[in-house]
Design an enzyme around this catalytic site. Structure first.
Site, mmCIF file in Angstrom:
data_model
loop_
_atom_site.group_PDB
_atom_site.id
_atom_site.type_symbol
_atom_site.label_atom_id
_atom_site.label_comp_id
_atom_site.label_asym_id
_atom_site.label_seq_id
_atom_site.Cartn_x
_atom_site.Cartn_y
_atom_site.Cartn_z
ATOM 1 C CE1 TYR A 276 -30.980 53.165 -73.940
ATOM 2 C CE2 TYR A 276 -30.825 55.212 -75.171
ATOM 3 C CZ TYR A 276 -31.207 54.527 -74.036
ATOM 4 O OH TYR A 276 -31.808 55.203 -73.008
ATOM 5 C CE LYS B 174 -30.711 41.808 -63.348
ATOM 6 N NZ LYS B 174 -31.225 41.423 -61.989
ATOM 7 C CG ASP C 281 -31.290 43.716 -59.199
ATOM 8 O OD1 ASP C 281 -30.048 43.661 -59.255
ATOM 9 O OD2 ASP C 281 -32.001 42.731 -58.934
ATOM 10 C CG ASP D 69 -31.785 56.353 -69.910
ATOM 11 O OD1 ASP D 69 -31.543 57.573 -69.824
ATOM 12 O OD2 ASP D 69 -32.896 55.902 -70.249
ATOM 13 C CG ASP E 288 -33.238 60.041 -65.392
ATOM 14 O OD1 ASP E 288 -32.286 60.660 -65.904
ATOM 15 O OD2 ASP E 288 -34.396 60.060 -65.863
HETATM 16 C C1 IPM Z 1 -30.613 60.677 -71.739
HETATM 17 C C2 IPM Z 1 -31.958 60.647 -72.420
HETATM 18 C C3 IPM Z 1 -31.771 60.008 -73.786
HETATM 19 C C4 IPM Z 1 -31.339 58.583 -73.558
HETATM 20 C C5 IPM Z 1 -33.009 60.092 -74.696
HETATM 21 C C6 IPM Z 1 -33.440 61.519 -74.915
HETATM 22 C C7 IPM Z 1 -32.770 59.396 -76.005
HETATM 23 O O1 IPM Z 1 -32.891 59.981 -71.627
HETATM 24 O O2 IPM Z 1 -29.695 61.297 -72.295
HETATM 25 O O3 IPM Z 1 -30.500 60.112 -70.665
HETATM 26 O O4 IPM Z 1 -32.157 57.706 -73.300
HETATM 27 O O5 IPM Z 1 -30.132 58.349 -73.642
HETATM 28 MG MG MG Z 2 -32.200 59.465 -69.701
#
Ligand code: IPM
Ligand code: MG
Length: 370
Positions: free
Chosen positions: A143, A194, A227, A251, A255
């Site tokens: 990032y 990885k 993975d 990230d 999710d």
């Molecule tokens: C998160 C979001 C952020 C990230 C975005 C909004 C920049 O997806 O906090 O997970 O990728 O870190």
């Molecule tokens: Mg995110």
């Protein structure tokens, strides 16, 4: 001068403002019932700030965040800002706060509450009692690594570049957070990278291994390729206690882990910096769900993740364990009573909107107060 704790509230875009409004009820309850008061400042971030001030976050807001004892963040972004350049994107608000406040450790719990066990897309038997924590590094990795950018080559085609970088120090400080958390939980850390294809991943594995041997011999450390971790999260998620990983993998995996619980609308998160010489630790709390533009402004959003983010703030930043637990209990009881927002709706439950959910939390808080 008041000695109240300073709270900076940044509702942001999309459903951010409407779910944040429900936190207000809990703030009032704390003041009325527990005599706990905050000095609260509120400001714009993300697309809302871009529209009003031409930038996704103003310097004055970054300074206010530095001075605050904690930041409660909503969500940023939405399709109306999809065309804006990288230097102006609403997402820069959160990325800038993370970088400027040095918020390097993002704690993302994935917890399945019994009343919601059927909301998971996985079989109930796989997720019942699930309680894992992802510790994601948030100010390094691909990032922020350089070189980065898009360049035009001699033949007129273009080249996009990002760089994954981790130093020993960056890996150690986030691993410390993960190991310390594991000690308060089930004592196991799984480190994810990885290392089979990336040098930064290989270094990650070596540094975490050395740190564990040196400082955390009581914690069980395992390693997993990213993975495989994605696969294992879907296959047998309860094998994990604490997962520690870099920015990008964190990230994605967070999710996935959040979805195992059946609703992004339920999950809070905390992002912590380093403790300074005065014992202060910068901290930002936000729900995982994002701005959900498709339902924004309709009063449909689930406010529980934002309320639970506030509960997390009370516990981690202010040591208000009892109050934090009471708020979490109130949220569970609302679910047990059968109320559901659309995101966690299931057969036989009562579908309600944002405000009714918030009111229900307040009612349970009052009941718990006796
Ligand atoms: C998160 C979001 C952020 C990230 C975005 C909004 C920049 O997806 O906090 O997970 O990728 O870190
Ligand atoms: Mg995110």
């Amino acid at each position: 001068m008041s000695s109240n704790k300073k709270l900076l509230v940044l509702p942001g875009d999309g459903i951010g403002p409407e779910v944040m409004r429900e936190v207000g009820r809990v703030v009032n309850w704390l003041s009325r019932r527990r005599g706990i008061n905050f000095d609260i400042t509120e400001d714009l971030v993300g697309g809302a700030s871009l529209d009003a001030h031409g930038v996704p976050i103003r310097d004055s807001v970054i300074n206010a965040a530095r001075e605050a004892d904690a930041v409660l963040f909503g969500a940023v972004g939405g399709p109306q800002w999809n065309h804006v350049g990288f230097d102006k994107r609403p997402e820069l608000a959160i990325l800038t706060l993370r970088r400027e406040l040095g918020l390097f450790a993002n704690l993302r719990p994935a917890l399945v509450l019994e009343p919601l066990v059927d909301a998971s897309p996985l079989k109930a038997d796989l997720v019942r009692g699930l309680d894992l924590m992802i510790v994601r590094e948030t100010v390094g990795g691909i990032y922020f690594g350089t070189p980065r950018g898009i360049e035009t080559l001699a033949d007129g085609s273009r080249r996009g570049v990002n760089t994954e970088v981790y130093t020993t120090h960056e890996i150690e400080r986030v691993a410390h957070v993960a190991f310390a958390l594991a000690r308060q939980r089930r004592g196991a850390v799984c480190s994810v990278e990885k290392s089979n294809v990336m040098e930064s991943g290989l270094l990650w594995r070596e540094v975490v291994t050395a740190l564990a041997a040196r400082d955390y011999p009581d914690v069980t450390l395992s390693h997993m390729l990213a993975d495989n971790c994605a696969m294992q999260l879907a296959r047998e998620p309860r094998q994990f206690d604490v997962i520690v990983t870099g920015n990008l993998f964190g990230d994605l995996l967070s999710d996935l882990a959040a979805m195992l619980t059946g609703s992004l609308g339920m999950l809070p998160s905390a992002t912590l910096g380093a403790v300074d010489a005065h014992g202060r630790r910068p901290a930002l709390y936000e729900p995982i769900h994002g701005s959900a533009p498709d339902i924004a402004g309709k009063g449909l959003a689930n406010p529980l993740a934002q309320i639970l983010s506030f509960a997390m703030l009370l516990r981690i930043s202010f040591g208000l364990d009892a109050e934090s637990r009471t708020i979490e209990d109130a949220c569970s009881r609302v679910l047990s009573s059968g109320l559901r927002t659309g995101d966690i709706m299931s057969a036989g439950m009562a579908r309600v909107g944002t405000q009714v959910m918030g009111e229900a939390v307040l009612r349970e808080l009052e009941k718990l107060e006796g």
